[in-house]
Scaffold this motif. Structure first.
Motif, short mmCIF file in Angstrom:
data_model
loop_
_atom_site.label_atom_id
_atom_site.label_comp_id
_atom_site.label_asym_id
_atom_site.label_seq_id
_atom_site.Cartn_x
_atom_site.Cartn_y
_atom_site.Cartn_z
N ASP A 140 -3.73 9.41 0.02
CA ASP A 140 -5.02 9.32 0.69
C ASP A 140 -5.63 10.68 1.01
O ASP A 140 -6.83 10.84 1.04
N PRO B 95 -8.92 0.34 10.37
CA PRO B 95 -7.91 1.41 10.28
C PRO B 95 -6.78 1.27 11.29
O PRO B 95 -5.75 1.93 11.14
N ARG C 118 -0.78 -0.65 8.92
CA ARG C 118 -0.99 0.74 8.50
C ARG C 118 0.33 1.52 8.44
O ARG C 118 0.45 2.47 7.66
N THR D 177 6.92 5.74 0.07
CA THR D 177 5.52 6.15 0.22
C THR D 177 4.99 6.80 -1.05
O THR D 177 3.79 6.78 -1.29
N ARG E 188 -9.71 14.38 1.98
CA ARG E 188 -9.48 12.98 1.61
C ARG E 188 -9.82 12.77 0.13
O ARG E 188 -10.80 13.33 -0.36
N ARG F 206 1.68 15.00 0.68
CA ARG F 206 0.38 15.33 1.28
C ARG F 206 0.20 16.84 1.41
O ARG F 206 -0.93 17.33 1.42
N ARG G 267 1.76 0.81 5.19
CA ARG G 267 0.93 1.37 4.12
C ARG G 267 0.87 2.89 4.15
O ARG G 267 0.15 3.52 3.39
N ASP G 268 1.62 3.53 5.08
CA ASP G 268 1.59 4.98 5.21
C ASP G 268 0.17 5.47 5.49
O ASP G 268 -0.29 6.46 4.92
N ARG G 269 -0.53 4.75 6.36
CA ARG G 269 -1.88 5.15 6.72
C ARG G 269 -1.96 5.33 8.24
O ARG G 269 -2.86 4.82 8.91
N THR G 270 -0.97 6.02 8.78
CA THR G 270 -0.94 6.23 10.22
C THR G 270 -2.14 7.08 10.64
O THR G 270 -2.71 7.82 9.85
#
Lengths: 403, 738, 127
Positions: B647, A382, A387, B641, B704, B618, A390-393
């Motif tokens: 997610d 992670p 990240r 995005t 999630r 989100r 990938r917008d996975r902060t």
């Protein structure tokens, strides 16, 4: 006799630089040396050089406030830091060195409704992810730390806290040296006063480094530097979402042991603990303005002292001994950046902001596994650099605030 | 601290102790100049005080540290008057008033400069030179903060080298300067042997050769003899009561080094080259930390060669004198091992010690502002809390009644804390189009709408309202906690874009009272507003004689009129509304009731329900962004995005109350509770409340996705909860329209 | 404790040239907070601001207290780190005692102006 004199660790420096290594690690701080140590001990990879431009542990590894904890805010971080807490708990045994590891328990104080919410969430997420943190009321806080003024001097009353019993400290220098010693004993070369001035590339792949002692070929180059990681990354044309901010702390003279836990307050922007030597060690949040400067500031000392006295009035008559500064690589989401970079052969471990020391064992262990196997371990996946794209902060500002 | 010369103005505490009080001062070579740790004591409750630097005061309670061998207690008993800090701006600051410092001060004054002198011998201990430049000194009367416009002159002189040989812990050892000073002050020294440079004005026996060790007298704590060795290796033992040690000078240059890069100049002995004493062979090198030559040799043999590593491996130089005594010897030791002479440690504050209470002088807590209605809330018995950076009424004693007043009657709430900004000018519309992710040009004068502010990454930074007054004039609101940042944000962008606008922050200028509830319009009518604005409109009107701009939006879910008015009129307006609404059952509601009301409507609170990477997707608020709009801050990021898989999402949840034998018990999970999807940790609850109207617990929380889907049934606090759409209450929004 | 009273004033944001050219009612003090912003201690500013887009508002969000010079200087020496103007009259603004203050230095007294939400704190810190 001075019980703090190091009487066991034996640093066997190499006599000459080889022309080529399988792995070159830039930065002889905790993360670089731990990675070398785990490469050697866990994976049998010993054709490794660690290049330190100053002396080992002279950067943030030797400037931090030695706190070890896993009470972060996002599940992935809790699991990662819990691994580090577990490794630290057995590190003295593993290295057979006295690292002065001491479990103290950490109180993170809430002074507001928002603070209560944050500390409750911390306790709940920690518990769910294997770190033991509970939410405690002022009565329990008083039992854990009788010196806290629960009225906050009538200004910042204490509403509650999250309590993390595993919160601990260890002697930072000895952690660095124990890793260095262990790595060197197995054949890793650690060089001091050897700065990296460039990184060699061939057709997009990293092939080695230029140093103040000449070029060294390398199969893999890992940047484990603190403070100037963006400079190193720029040598391979890489931009990192990192800004460097100073972080300051101060200690008092030595006093009789009487303050047992680590106490932190986001509301007051500071934290305090008593060292094994008996000094009160007090720190604050990072300086807002980015800088590489190690200057110590007076406003920090003045305001941090003032705010912590609000919570801990016993500090008033203690005499200040020394203040100092480290520089922190802050990522934009307040979480570390570990692993592959998209540049073939170039890895980073960075973004260690104010939480680098506590991550040394797990960071080193996981980076070593990545280098040895070529696969990113789940525990650190992670925290990969991609990240951000990938917008996975991993937004965890609330856990980074003070220490 | 100044260069040596003359007698101190008054007796130092140490001199007094040695001469008059008969106190057995602890061992070690006394310097009387604040450089060594040997005269440290607890004086009137403050530990680590150098008694040689404190003026004697009758009745002072003194315990020498060396005398009891224990670390001082970790406490600050009793009360003390607050310490003040005084600031001076001057042309030149001169630190140290020995001969060189006095000349520097005189020279500067002779050309008309405003000079501030700071002299340790006058009780002005400089603790550090900081960026600014700022010179900070501790005095008996408080702190001095001195800002020189010009030069910092450092005239701190030099200190004498401490002996690093066996027996250097004994009493009866003094530096040559200290010997002279003590003798002049009438301290009996007995038979004196001088090693090295002899003291001025004292009859003494001169010892020749190399200093080997000190030997005790019949009193094992006191020196009885000094042993010297001649070049032939023959040792000579000289009996004495006192040894005067003139072993050379080392510059007291910490402040000079600390100020490197500033406009700083050293004068006098501080510029002396550092004297490197002979390599120590035996005995204690660092008396503060108890480090011996054997310790140095031991760590050196195991690879600790760098001065910094030796310091860290032994803690030499980390005590009260911060290396002043030991660094010359450690450098000599390391040089003798074949390495080049290494520079001393980095000089850092504090160079002279002071208490935490002293260094904190002049600091204040950050202010928590109060609205114009603060005293009204307190008078009504409100529990005041810090919320969004302001003091706000949490509740007035009966949250249920406050809630009911809004849902069934009429209530008022002090919302003066909202960020408020007026924007005017030919460039106003273009600026706002750039700032907000929805069209502003379609907003007609007289209309208002709810909006989000996004950053360049497409994440929510604030929310609020845009109201259009005319073609070129708008009023904006922001959250209470986000207003300061939002103002900066708007101003920065206005400047970046070169927008032709006038911006006025009116957060502190305007009070705001929200009148809400099914009978709100009735109350306004009584206050003289017969035709209030329609939903999502605004207008100007006098309410009970107070000029107001009335905004018609709703956060509570009921009909709401937000009355913005000059802060000076807040109290009058508040009283008028309470009085006019008395028979309508009016009562004010606090934030606790408001949070319940808004949660029933599913309204999120930026900062509580959002994190700093919350995109509108989100948050489930994609209706609040119009991607067909060609340009606005964050558009690129939102486009990018949105193509990535989602997610997590902020969702609404409901949970039934728990049925016990006789009644439904509301046991609402705490904010911060974890959300579980089977065995998987799936998120955290950000807002919860018990909804009296719906008869169940309602929540907002982060969930999630699993396999691209949001689970429907989850577990919170060990109980089943359902993910449900929001709003929980009046989903069609009929009530707010009235 | 000193009473820090709400000011009945006006505040104007306009193009700098329009503010430069404006005149204020006799006896009123005009504090130039920024090139494009002025606070006038008069309930309505006389004179015309030559800027069609100017924002001219009644301003009651500030509070103020007069302190005689000796006391003010003593207070400022303890509570203000930045260098104060030496000429009189003069206007200055900055952090004082942890509060954002605006200071008007008259011949023998000083007007301390603070945002009203912080007025109670100023009164307390003035002791």
């Amino acid at each position: 006799m001075n019980e703090f004199v190091e009487r066991a660790i034996d640093l066997r420096w190499p006599t000459e630089v080889k022309r080529a290594y399988d792995v070159v690690i830039i930065g002889g701080g905790g993360h670089g040396l731990a990675t070398a140590y785990y490469l050697a001990t866990r994976h049998g990879i010993t054709n490794v050089a660690v290049l330190e431009c100053s002396y080992i542990g002279g950067g943030n590894s030797g400037r931090n406030t030695t706190i070890i904890r896993a009470n972060y805010g996002v599940p992935e971080a809790v699991r990662f830091y819990q691994r580090s807490v577990d490794l630290y708990a057995h590190l003295e045994q593993e290295t057979d060195r006295a690292l002065m590891h001491k479990t103290k328990g950490l109180l993170w104080i809430a002074h507001s409704e928002a603070g209560i919410r944050q500390e409750r969430a911390r306790a709940a997420v920690n518990t769910a992810c294997g770190a033991s943190t509970e939410y405690v009321d002022p009565g329990t806080i008083r039992e854990i730390c009788p010196q806290i003024d629960l009225t906050g001097n009538g200004v910042w009353p204490v509403y509650g806290a999250s309590y993390h019993p595993a919160g601990s400290t260890a002697r930072h220098d000895r952690v660095v040296w124990a890793y260095a010693e262990g790595a060197m004993r197995l054949g890793v070369d650690v060089f001091q006063r050897t700065g990296v001035t460039g990184i060699r590339m061939d057709r997009g792949r990293v092939t080695g480094v230029e140093t103040s002692d000449g070029p060294i070929a390398a199969g893999i180059v890992l940047s484990a530097v603190g403070g100037h990681v963006t400079t190193i990354a720029s040598m391979v044309g890489l931009r990192l979402p990192i800004r460097t901010h100073p972080l300051q702390a101060f200690v008092t003279n030595r006093y009789a042991q009487a303050f047992h836990p680590i106490v932190a307050s986001s509301g007051l922007g500071g934290y305090a603990s008593q060292t094994a030597k008996g000094e009160m060690l007090i720190g604050a949040e990072i300086d807002r303005a980015p800088s590489y400067a190690y200057d110590s500031g007076h406003p920090f000392l003045q305001h941090c002292a003032f705010r912590m006295m609000t919570l801990l009035p016993f500090l008033r008559d203690l005499r200040v001994l020394r203040q100092w500064t480290g520089v922190c690589d802050m990522s934009t989401d307040y979480s570390p950046v570990m692993g592959l970079t998209g540049v073939d052969g170039f890895l980073v471990t960075t973004g260690w902001g104010t939480w680098g020391f506590k991550a040394i064992p797990a960071g080193g262990e996981q980076l070593a596994a990545l280098i040895a196997t070529g696969r990113t371990p789940d525990l650190i996946a992670p925290f990969s650099l991609d990240r951000f794209a990938r917008d996975r902060t991993m937004a965890d500002r609330g856990s980074a605030g003070t220490h | 601290m100044a260069e040596f010369g003359g007698q101190m103005a008054a007796d130092s505490l140490l001199t007094h102790l040695l001469r008059d009080a008969g106190v057995a001062i602890g061992g070690g070579c006394l310097c009387l100049a604040g450089d060594c740790p040997h005269c440290l004591a607890t004086v009137d409750g403050v530990s680590y005080v150098r008694t040689c630097q404190v003026t004697f005061r009758e009745g002072a309670a003194v315990t020498l540290h060396a005398a009891n061998g224990q670390l001082p207690p970790l406490e600050s008993p009793g009360e003390r008057p607050p310490v003040t800090a005084r600031t001076t701006h001057c042309d030149i600051v001169v630190i140290g008033q020995g001969p060189a410092g006095r000349v520097a001060a005189t020279d500067a004054r002779s050309v008309g400069a405003h000079v501030v002198t700071l002299d340790a011998r006058e009780g002005q201990d400089v603790i550090g030179v900081y960026p600014g430049p700022l010179v900070v000194a501790r005095t008996e009367d408080g702190m001095r903060h001195v800002y020189p416009r010009g030069e910092i002159v450092v005239a701190t002189g030099a200190s004498e080298i401490q002996p690093a040989v066996p027996g250097n812990h004994l009493r009866g050892l003094v530096t040559a300067r200290a010997a002279a000073e003590l003798a002049a002050s009438g301290v009996p020294l007995g038979q004196v042997v001088a090693v090295g440079t002899p003291p001025d004005g004292i009859v003494c026996e001169l010892a020749s050769g190399t200093l080997v060790r000190f030997e005790p007298s019949s009193d094992p704590t006191r020196v009885g003899a000094v042993v010297m060795r001649d070049p032939g290796g023959v040792e000579t033992r000289l009996a004495c009561d006192t040894v005067s040690l003139g072993l050379g000078l080392t510059p007291r240059d910490a402040l000079l080094r600390m100020a490197r890069g500033m406009n700083v100049r050293g004068v006098g002995d501080v510029l002396l080259p550092a004297h490197v004493p002979p390599c120590p062979v035996e005995g204690t090198v660092c008396p503060c930390a108890g480090v011996t030559v054997a310790d140095l040799a031991s760590v050196h043999a195991r690879g600790f060669h760098e001065l910094e590593l030796v310091k860290r491996a032994t803690l030499a130089g980390t005590g009260p004198c911060q290396g002043a005594g030991c660094v010359p010897h450690i450098r000599a030791f390391l040089a003798a091992q074949g390495a080049a002479l290494q520079p001393p440690f980095t000089a850092r504050p504090v160079t002279r010690q002071l208490t935490i209470g002293e260094v904190a002088a002049g600091a204040h807590h950050a202010v928590t502002p109060r609205t114009a209605l603060h005293e009204e809330h307190v008078g009504l018995g409100a529990i005041m809390e810090r919320l969004g950076g302001w003091w706000r009424p949490w509740h007035y004693g009966d949250v249920d009644a406050e809630y009911s007043a809004v849902r069934t009657g009429v209530s008022i709430c002090d919302v003066s804390t909202l960020g408020k900004m007026q924007v005017s000018g030919p460039g106003a519309l273009a600026l706002l189009e750039h700032l907000y992710p929805v069209p502003i040009s379609t907003l007609a004068p007289g209309r208002a709408r709810y909006v989000f502010l996004l950053d360049e990454r497409g994440y929510v930074i604030d929310d609020g309202m845009v109201a259009r007054e005319s073609d070129t004039r708008f009023n904006l609101t922001f959250t209470s906690g986000g207003a300061t940042f939002a103002e900066m944000w708007v101003r920065d962008w206005a400047e970046s874009l070169g927008a032709d606008v006038r911006l006025m922050n009116q957060t502190f200028s305007l009070g705001a009272i929200n009148v809400t509830g099914p009978r709100a319009a009735e109350l306004l009518a009584r206050a003289g507003v017969g035709a209030p604005p329609a939903f999502l409109h605004h207008g100007q009107a006098d309410v009970a004689g107070v000029p107001c701009r009335i905004y018609r939006l709703s956060f509570t879910g009921e009909v709401s009129f937000e009355l913005h008015h000059a802060a000076a009129d807040s109290v009058r307006l508040w009283h008028a509304l309470l009085s006019l609404g008395q028979d309508l059952g009016i009562r004010p509601h606090g934030l606790k009731a408001l949070l319940k009301l808004r949660l029933e409507k599913g309204h999120l609170i930026v900062g509580q329900d959002t994190d700093f990477d919350s995109s509108l997707r989100r948050l489930g608020c994609e209706w609040a962004v119009r991607l067909d709009k060609p340009a606005f801050i964050g558009r690129q990021a939102v486009l990018r995005t949105n193509r990535l898989p989602l997610d997590r999402q902020l969702c609404g949840f409901e949970m039934d109350g728990e049925q016990t034998t006789s009644e439904v018990v509301c046991r609402t999970p705490a904010e911060g509770a974890t959300i579980w999807d089977g065995e998987d940790l799936a998120g955290v609850v950000t807002s919860t409340t018990w909804s009296p109207t719906l008869g169940k617990s309602i929540m907002l929380g982060w969930l999630r996705l699993k396999d691209g889907q949001l689970p429907t049934d989850v577990t919170i606090d060990g109980r089943t909860a359902r993910r449900v759409p929001t709003p929980f209450y009046d989903p069609e929004g009929r009530r707010a329209r009235g | 404790m000193r009473v820090v009273e709400r000011l009945n004033a006006a505040r104007i944001v306009a193009i700098p040239a329009a503010i430069d050219a404006a005149t204020w009612p006799t006896g009123a003090l005009a504090f130039r907070l920024a090139p494009d912003e002025v606070l006038v201690t008069a309930s309505t500013p006389a004179g015309v601001i030559d800027d069609a887009h100017a924002i001219v508002e009644r301003e009651t969000g500030f509070s103020a207290v007069w302190v005689d010079s000796a006391q003010a200087i003593d207070f400022l020496e303890r509570e203000c780190d930045w260098e104060l103007p030496r000429e009189r009259p003069a206007f200055a603004q900055g952090m004082v005692a942890g509060l954002p203050l605006k200071l008007w230095f008259g011949q023998d007294r000083v007007l301390m102006v603070v945002a009203s939400p912080c007025a109670a704190d100023l009164a307390e810190r003035l002791r």
